[in-house]
Design an enzyme around this catalytic site. Structure first.
Site, mmCIF file in Angstrom:
data_model
loop_
_atom_site.group_PDB
_atom_site.id
_atom_site.type_symbol
_atom_site.label_atom_id
_atom_site.label_comp_id
_atom_site.label_asym_id
_atom_site.label_seq_id
_atom_site.Cartn_x
_atom_site.Cartn_y
_atom_site.Cartn_z
ATOM 1 N N GLY A 9 0.819 -1.204 0.000
ATOM 2 C CA GLY A 9 0.000 0.000 0.000
ATOM 3 C C GLY A 9 0.855 1.256 0.000
ATOM 4 O O GLY A 9 2.076 1.210 0.152
ATOM 5 N N SER A 12 3.681 2.080 2.750
ATOM 6 C CA SER A 12 3.840 0.803 3.458
ATOM 7 C C SER A 12 5.295 0.471 3.763
ATOM 8 O O SER A 12 5.566 -0.439 4.536
ATOM 9 C CB SER A 12 3.229 -0.323 2.623
ATOM 10 O OG SER A 12 3.944 -0.472 1.408
ATOM 11 N N LYS A 14 7.439 -0.056 1.053
ATOM 12 C CA LYS A 14 7.878 -0.882 -0.075
ATOM 13 C C LYS A 14 9.110 -0.313 -0.766
ATOM 14 O O LYS A 14 10.016 -1.065 -1.131
ATOM 15 C CB LYS A 14 6.735 -1.124 -1.059
ATOM 16 C CG LYS A 14 6.167 0.111 -1.705
ATOM 17 C CD LYS A 14 4.875 -0.200 -2.450
ATOM 18 C CE LYS A 14 4.282 1.049 -3.039
ATOM 19 N NZ LYS A 14 3.853 2.055 -2.065
ATOM 20 N N ALA A 33 13.646 6.297 -11.908
ATOM 21 C CA ALA A 33 12.644 7.125 -11.226
ATOM 22 C C ALA A 33 11.486 7.434 -12.167
ATOM 23 O O ALA A 33 11.702 7.890 -13.289
ATOM 24 C CB ALA A 33 13.288 8.428 -10.754
ATOM 25 N N THR A 34 10.272 7.169 -11.703
ATOM 26 C CA THR A 34 9.097 7.452 -12.528
ATOM 27 C C THR A 34 8.325 8.666 -12.032
ATOM 28 O O THR A 34 7.428 9.137 -12.718
ATOM 29 C CB THR A 34 8.138 6.241 -12.572
ATOM 30 O OG1 THR A 34 7.663 5.988 -11.253
ATOM 31 C CG2 THR A 34 8.827 5.018 -13.137
ATOM 32 N N HIS A 49 13.194 10.469 -1.445
ATOM 33 C CA HIS A 49 13.748 9.284 -2.100
ATOM 34 C C HIS A 49 15.199 9.533 -2.527
ATOM 35 O O HIS A 49 16.046 8.656 -2.375
ATOM 36 C CB HIS A 49 12.897 8.886 -3.311
ATOM 37 C CG HIS A 49 11.656 8.152 -2.939
ATOM 38 N ND1 HIS A 49 11.479 6.829 -3.224
ATOM 39 C CD2 HIS A 49 10.527 8.560 -2.306
ATOM 40 C CE1 HIS A 49 10.293 6.443 -2.782
ATOM 41 N NE2 HIS A 49 9.703 7.482 -2.223
ATOM 42 N N ASP A 82 11.187 2.493 -9.487
ATOM 43 C CA ASP A 82 10.312 3.004 -8.438
ATOM 44 C C ASP A 82 9.488 4.156 -9.002
ATOM 45 O O ASP A 82 9.972 5.266 -9.099
ATOM 46 C CB ASP A 82 11.144 3.459 -7.245
ATOM 47 C CG ASP A 82 10.317 3.632 -5.980
ATOM 48 O OD1 ASP A 82 9.107 3.335 -6.012
ATOM 49 O OD2 ASP A 82 10.891 4.062 -4.963
#
Length: 181
Positions: A9, A12, A14, A33-34, A49, A82
């Site tokens: 989620g 979460s 992840k 990276a998206t 990040h 990610d």
């Protein structure tokens, strides 16, 4: 080539788990990276990040097609994407309202995801690909048309990726559970 899917989620843990997994696997990591800085909140998330990643990692930003990142990945032992959910979101956000739920656009996004999966499987490199995604199947049905479309498309992308993955982890409240492989 090994494909690992990390799902969970929102918030979460992840991404953090995937980063730790990548770092344990190799020091030669390419971070794909998206995320796009649409607003101040997203700019802050991106900065968080970036601050967490080792400076030695390579980084490439993906806009449209995931396969465009394949050439950048040459020479890296680990590729960390990610994340797939943000990639799908970016693909759907620019669609005019009258074209929401367009079958042609849905097929295009799913075709891009399938091409990416086929390309990384065919690469036959000694490379580990770790893909992060959000699990949309545990929540309620979205209230907006765009939200429902996003959940449908991402659900298909997640299932395609999980079927191809050698290992799948679900992260709940920061705790990873290996559910495949």
């Amino acid at each position: 080539m090994s494909l690992i899917l990390v799902t969970g989620g929102v918030r979460s843990g992840k991404s953090r788990f995937a980063e730790e997994l990548a770092e344990k696997t190799s020091q030669s990591v390419l971070y794909v990276a998206t995320g796009e800085a649409w607003d101040e909140e997203m700019t802050a998330r991106i900065a968080l990040h970036q601050a967490r990643r080792p400076a030695s990692w390579g980084c490439v930003e993906v806009g449209g097609r995931l396969t465009a990142t394949i050439a950048s990945a040459a020479g890296y032992e680990v590729v960390l994407i990610d994340c797939l959910s943000t990639w799908v979101s970016n693909r759907l956000m620019g669609v005019p309202e009258q074209e929401l739920r367009s079958e042609a656009i849905t097929r295009e996004v799913l075709r891009d995801a399938q091409e990416w999966l086929e390309t990384i499987k065919a690469a036959r490199q000694k490379q580990t690909v770790i893909a992060v995604t959000s699990e949309v199947g545990l929540g309620g049905v979205a209230l907006s048309r765009l939200g429902r479309w996003f959940a449908d498309v991402l659900g298909d992308v997640n299932q395609m990726t999980a079927r191809q993955a050698d290992a799948v982890y679900a992260v709940l409240s920061g705790i990873p559970w290996r559910i495949k492989g």
